[in-house]
Design an enzyme around this catalytic site. Structure first.
Site, mmCIF file in Angstrom:
data_model
loop_
_atom_site.group_PDB
_atom_site.id
_atom_site.type_symbol
_atom_site.label_atom_id
_atom_site.label_comp_id
_atom_site.label_asym_id
_atom_site.label_seq_id
_atom_site.Cartn_x
_atom_site.Cartn_y
_atom_site.Cartn_z
ATOM 1 N N ASP A 376 0.850 -1.187 0.000
ATOM 2 C CA ASP A 376 0.000 0.000 0.000
ATOM 3 C C ASP A 376 0.885 1.237 0.000
ATOM 4 O O ASP A 376 2.082 1.160 0.305
ATOM 5 C CB ASP A 376 -0.878 0.020 1.253
ATOM 6 C CG ASP A 376 -2.030 -0.965 1.167
ATOM 7 O OD1 ASP A 376 -2.378 -1.355 0.038
ATOM 8 O OD2 ASP A 376 -2.568 -1.343 2.218
ATOM 9 N N ASP A 680 -4.835 -2.986 4.784
ATOM 10 C CA ASP A 680 -5.348 -2.422 6.026
ATOM 11 C C ASP A 680 -6.870 -2.449 6.106
ATOM 12 O O ASP A 680 -7.432 -2.356 7.178
ATOM 13 C CB ASP A 680 -4.847 -0.985 6.228
ATOM 14 C CG ASP A 680 -5.139 -0.098 5.017
ATOM 15 O OD1 ASP A 680 -5.942 -0.503 4.158
ATOM 16 O OD2 ASP A 680 -4.557 1.001 4.943
ATOM 17 N N ASP A 684 -9.402 -5.909 1.973
ATOM 18 C CA ASP A 684 -8.078 -6.447 1.628
ATOM 19 C C ASP A 684 -7.909 -7.876 2.105
ATOM 20 O O ASP A 684 -6.939 -8.549 1.739
ATOM 21 C CB ASP A 684 -6.961 -5.588 2.265
ATOM 22 C CG ASP A 684 -6.816 -4.245 1.577
ATOM 23 O OD1 ASP A 684 -7.059 -4.183 0.357
ATOM 24 O OD2 ASP A 684 -6.472 -3.262 2.251
#
Length: 1132
Positions: A376, A680, A684
């Protein structure tokens, strides 16, 4: 309240608990109502309000700071500490140990019961073996016990999470273990529910109760129809507040956990590999043990002419069986699984200090083989300290945040209600003066902006809480969030915020500086998108704030219109676009470069605008000139056949959905990659599960993401991920070190035992010595080598990937070289010393009968006269040794036969020769005495011969152990490195264990313990020779490595051979290719592009072109269309 509580029947089983309860509502009543979801009792109490009053709490302000907190209980049921006695029992269940103990006991019994055996301490060896075996069992149990304690402490951290509660009117973050009955708990999408309770208010709250009920359908919760919430469930959608009614073992999840006994952990992939290696080595050891036992037994039967029951415990079958079992025990490398467990437990503890919390044990080792990391952006590569730095406010672009007076009252009103109410985040002011962000960091940045504009978001929330009609949480599909409020006029107003380019496309108007609305036509939309692109290209996250008014009543509006956020979020009026700066973490560029040098491809997968993503990716060093960036809509519109050739060059996936991340992970895994993925959000979770190693963010991550992950990055920092790679490689390397060390000892032990039994009949190492070697190998060496800390050079190598065998060619070279060195000195001591140095000479039969006969016969009541007759006869006349000097005067029978018949020779028949001139059927007492004397001498010979071997075997044993100590140092580096001592000063455990082994060896050799081990103390020169032999393993290994360095490059295609020695490289079969990614290889071995990097033709695995358009030109980084990144725009 009191009247309501008298109507509820009290559970008599909870009277003791009720007596200590500080509340007016008895715990037994509350627990009974909660367990049965008794809505009738709940309503009698007055619903949530009445229950709160009974629990002395407040639905809005929560518990007062003075509330009694003695009821704080752990959320989960505690696992009882491990039992040492149970561990002891488990360690003693090893079949070989059991057999060893049984044979040792039999040896003790026989040695003590038979008088002749007792006279020669026949019980002593059995007793020593028994003691040593018990020590091994206790040490093994102790290690298992400490390992279980350590794992239990680490596992306890898995269950400790921070939750949001309201106490004293303020929102706080507290550990779940601090949640008590009466707390007001805030629930948000992705949260794990940590206590039972009832819903106080719900904003589309939907829970997944599959973990408790098994039902896959989500359940809607609200204060009226279904207020009951259970711990252990997760929030799928929406948000709300919960009044806690049960915690710990009184909660539904706690009861379940208390009843369930935890199943044993599955083996990790590395443990499975090592179990296979151990099984193969064990089979070889058992074979050698059987050969040794049969060889020794056959020799014993021949010597004793078919066997002698009285001798079975005097260097006989019992000892041979004990020896064979010991060889089996030594050859079984049970230390391999122990080494894995030790290094994983040690690494888990150390990784916590590096901000990596390992939830799944196998993730430690798997992370070391990672070839790709999909990371990310926000919070991982960047600092996640977002700040509004510029923006467009009602038609005016401003390079910085404007002052409150520079904003019109209408615009300020719209800003403050949107930022304060269309948000679930909050700020915590610390004593140090800093502000902690809790919740979504973008929302926190907007709250900080409100503060700078002079607004208190907490007061705004209190003022308008009753006006809130509907909260539309952020969705990765919509890229926006909204809140529907009832205005004083009775009409409704929607406040919306989200990704600027997505929100703008739903807008029909733009606010002007005077508050009027300008229509949004295509030209104006293009201008606004260009503004967003300009801001995004500077690395800013662009958030558009908008609103829309709805009439109180509209006949044309469906009744469920406001339930569908996709319908509500249309016809918006944009009044602000803010640019939020999130700087790259200073350490990230170096961490990314480290990964690239280690052969790991780093890819950024983000939901941000592609221009923002490209800017940040370049700052991090992820996006290079020969790499490409794709957007989610384009990515998901391509087939797998089109995507696979692009994977080696794909570095950025922007505006991606969780499904895009999952697709990318799946494609990479199919290409042979070992993929680590960060995440997070709740959405996901599928990608985290699909990946080889899921990395959840400890700060920004939802509980659902953490549950799906293997490792939690406690500080959300990419550099911590690099540390997890380093620790993963360290785990793998430590196991390989131990393999090199142990397998070389196994090889030496088996070869020497077989040779000793088949050739010389003298085992080079006895039972106790082998058990001491086994203790060094399996227990102490595992602890020493498995707890070595990582060193930076581990990242200079390429990842081992999926296919590299645990034992590589170089490791085989080291194992064989170490075995050759030790075998040379072992056989030199066993066979060379007795022949070359007289002080180590072994007692031969001739010498034995000449020198020891009088003493041996004297001990067996032969008188002096008989000794003088029989000893020369046995020594020189060939009885029982065969014809030696029989026809010489040395043989007393020669003179007797000469006197009897001058021409006669001494007959070869023993009785005829001894009984000179007597007929065959005549009694001959002398011959009877000779037969008895021979038996006495033969019975004692083996004992005397082995005793004469003791000096040479003592040197052998000492030199062998010291060589093992030196080999442990050599095994610290298993490549072609020459510096075995690098980092030794930091390997405290290793140094302590090596000193301990050396010290124990000195005690064994120089103290009375030597009697038990059947060795004798050594003098100074002998110690010097043993130390020289031991240390000699180090220069010998240097020589082998220098020779390997010289030979490998000259052997034709050296790189191929070296790769073969090292083991198959995962990068040869993955989509990543080499670290530079310029000649990335596919499964076929061809470059993914099929041509050079400057080519305008790009090929698939088959070599055919997928597109005639160039992906790269001199203009720099391109997106899929081939347009320059700076001006590229893709339809959203």
């Amino acid at each position: 309240m009191g009247e309501g509580s008298t109507d509820v029947r009290v559970d008599v089983n909870g009277l003791a608990q009720d007596a200590e309860c500080p509340y007016s509502l008895a715990p037994s009543v509350l627990n009974q109502m909660n367990a049965g979801k008794d809505i009738e009792k709940f309503n009698k109490l007055g619903g949530a309000g009445g229950l709160a009053e009974a629990l002395e709490t407040d639905l809005h302000h929560g518990l007062a700071e003075t509330s009694d907190r003695k009821g704080v209980e752990a959320h989960r049921a505690d696992k009882p500490p491990p039992s040492f006695l149970l561990m002891l029992f488990e360690a003693a269940k090893d079949p070989m140990i059991i057999i060893l103990l049984i044979v040792a006991v039999i040896t003790i019994v026989v040695g003590a019961a038979v008088p002749e055996q007792r006279a020669h301490h026949g019980w002593s060896e059995g007793l020593a073996v028994l003691g040593t075996a018990l020590i091994v069992i206790f040490i093994g149990a102790g290690q298992d016990y400490s390992k279980e304690l350590q794992f239990q402490k680490l596992n306890a951290l898995k269950d400790c999470i921070e939750v949001k509660v309201t106490r004293g009117g303020k929102q706080e973050l507290v550990p779940n273990t601090d949640v008590v009955v009466g707390d007001i708990l805030f629930l948000d999408t992705g949260d794990k529910v940590v206590a039972d309770g009832v819903v106080v208010d719900s904003q589309g709250l939907v829970l997944d109760e599959a973990s408790l009920t098994g039902e896959s359908d989500p359940i809607k919760k609200d204060p009226v129809n279904d207020p009951w919430v259970r711990s252990g469930t997760t929030v799928n959608e929406g948000s709300g507040h919960l009044l806690v009614t049960a915690v710990g073992v009184n909660s539904e999840w706690g009861k379940t956990m208390a009843l369930v006994s935890e199943a044993g952990d599955d083996q990790t992939p590395l443990q499975e590999q090592l179990t296979d290696v151990a099984a193969k080595v064990s089979k070889g050891g058992v074979l050698v043990a059987v050969i040794c036992f049969l060889a020794l037994l056959i020799k014993w039967l021949i010597i004793h002419k078919g066997g002698d029951v009285s001798k079975i415990n005097d260097n006989g079958p019992l000892q041979f069986l004990l020896y064979a079992i010991t060889i089996t025990v030594v050859s079984i490398p049970e230390g391999l699984p122990l080494a894995v467990t030790l290094t994983l437990a040690y690494s888990m503890k150390k990784m916590m200090k590096d901000r990596n919390f390992v939830r799944v044990l196998s993730a430690c080792e798997t992370m070391g083989g990672a070839t790709a990391i999909c990371s990310d952006k926000t919070g991982t590569l960047t600092e996640n300290r977002m700040t509004v730095v510029e923006g467009w406010f009602a038609g005016t672009s401003m390079p910085s945040l404007p002052a409150p007076e520079a904003i019109s009252p209408l615009l300020l009103t719209l800003l403050k209600y949107n930022c304060a109410l269309n948000s679930k985040a909050f700020l915590i002011d610390t004593e140090s003066g800093t502000i902690d962000f809790v919740g979504n960091r973008t929302e926190c940045a907007l709250l900080v902006m409100l503060r700078k504009l002079g607004c208190d978001y907490t007061k705004l929330r209190e003022e308008r809480e009753a006006d809130q009609v509907k909260l539309y949480g952020f969705s990765s599909a919509r890229k926006m969030a909204g809140v529907l409020l009832r205005e004083p006029s009775g009409d409704l107003r929607l406040y919306n915020k989200g990704a600027a380019e997505w929100v703008l496309r739903r807008c029909t108007g733009l606010m002007r500086p005077d508050g009027s609305v300008e229509p949004m036509d295509p030209r104006k939309l293009e201008q606004m998108i260009a503004l967003v692109t300009s801001m995004a290209s500077r690395g800013l996250r662009c958030i558009c704030l908008s609103y829309r008014n709805y009439a109180r009543e509209d006949p044309q509006r469906p009744a469920d219109f406001f339930e569908d956020a996709n319908e509500v979020d249309n016809g918006l009026i944009a009044y602000a676009i803010v640019g939020i700066k999130d700087p790259v973490r200073p350490e990230v560029p170096d961490a990314v470069a480290t990964c690239q040098a280690a052969g790991i491809i780093v890819r950024m997968v983000t939901g941000d605008n592609i221009h923002t993503a490209q800017h940040i990716a370049r700052e991090c060093g992820i996006l290079t000139d020969d790499a490409i960036a794709l957007e989610g809509p384009v990515f998901r519109g391509m087939s797998a056949g089109e995507l696979v050739p692009l994977l080696p060059r794909l570095r950025v996936l922007a505006r991606s959905s969780p499904e895009d991340k999952l697709t990318l992970v799946s494609l990479l895994k199919k290409q042979g990659e070992v993929v680590a993925v960060t995440g997070d959000g709740t959405n996901d979770a599928p990608a985290l599960k699909e990946s080889d190693v899921g990395l959840a963010m400890g700060i920004a991550g939802t509980e659902v993401a953490k549950e799906a992950a293997d490792i939690i990055i406690m500080d959300d920092n990419f550099s911590s991920i690099v540390k997890s790679v380093l620790w993963g490689r360290c785990v793998y390397m430590n196991i390989r070190k131990f393999l090199v060390f142990q397998l070389s000892i196994n090889l030496v032990a088996m070869i020497s035992a077989a040779v000793g039994a088949l050739y010389g009949g003298v085992p080079p190492l006895n039972v106790l010595q082998l058990l001491w070697v086994n203790m060094i190998m399996d227990t102490l060496a595992a602890l020493a080598l498995a707890t070595e800390d990582p060193y930076p050079e581990l990242l200079d190598d390429k990842p081992h990937g999926r296919s590299e065998p645990i034992i590589t060619g170089l490791m085989y070279m080291h194992i064989i070289a170490a075995a050759i060195y030790k075998l040379f000195w072992l056989f030199a001591c066993l066979y060379g010393l007795p022949r070359l140095i007289s002080s180590y000479a072994v007692l031969g039969h001739d010498q034995y009968y000449r020198e020891d006969c009088p003493e041996m016969l004297g001990d067996k009541s032969f008188n002096t006269s008989m000794q003088q007759q029989l000893c020369p006869m046995m020594a020189y006349c060939g009885f029982p040794r065969g014809a030696l000097e029989r026809e010489t005067p040395l043989c007393p029978l020669y003179k007797q036969w000469q006197a009897y018949n001058a021409t006669a020779t001494v007959p070869s028949d023993e009785r005829t020769a001894v009984c000179v001139g007597l007929p065959a059927n005549t009694d001959c007492p002398l011959h009877g005495e000779l037969v008895r004397a021979k038996k006495v001498m033969d019975d004692a010979y083996n004992r005397q011969m082995l005793e004469s071997y003791k000096p040479a075997l003592s040197v052998l044993f000492n030199a062998f152990i010291l060589a093992q100590v030196a080999n442990a140092f050599v095994s610290r580096r298993i490549g072609l490195e020459l510096n075995f001592f690098k980092g030794l000063s930091h390997s405290y455990i290793f140094n302590v264990i090596m000193v301990f082994i050396t010290g124990m060896q000195a005690l064994i050799m120089q103290t009375p313990i030597s009697y038990i081990f059947k060795v004798e103390p050594l003098n100074g020169p002998e110690w010097g020779a043993c130390i020289a032999i031991g240390i000699g393993a180090i220069p010998f290994s240097w020589a082998v490595r220098i020779l390997a360095r010289a030979v490998l490059p000259s052997a034709g295609n050296s790189s191929s051979w070296l790769a073969g020695l090292r083991g198959a490289r995962a990068t040869n079969i993955t989509a990543s290719g080499n670290a530079a990614a310029k000649n990335a290889r596919t499964i076929s071995g061809r470059t993914a592009s099929g041509t050079s990097n400057n080519s305008h033709t790009h090929k698939t695995l088959s070599g055919r072109t997928t597109s005639g358009n160039p992906y790269r030109s001199s203009m720099g980084t391109k997106t899929l269309s081939g347009n320059p990144a700076a001006t590229h725009q893709v339809p959203y």
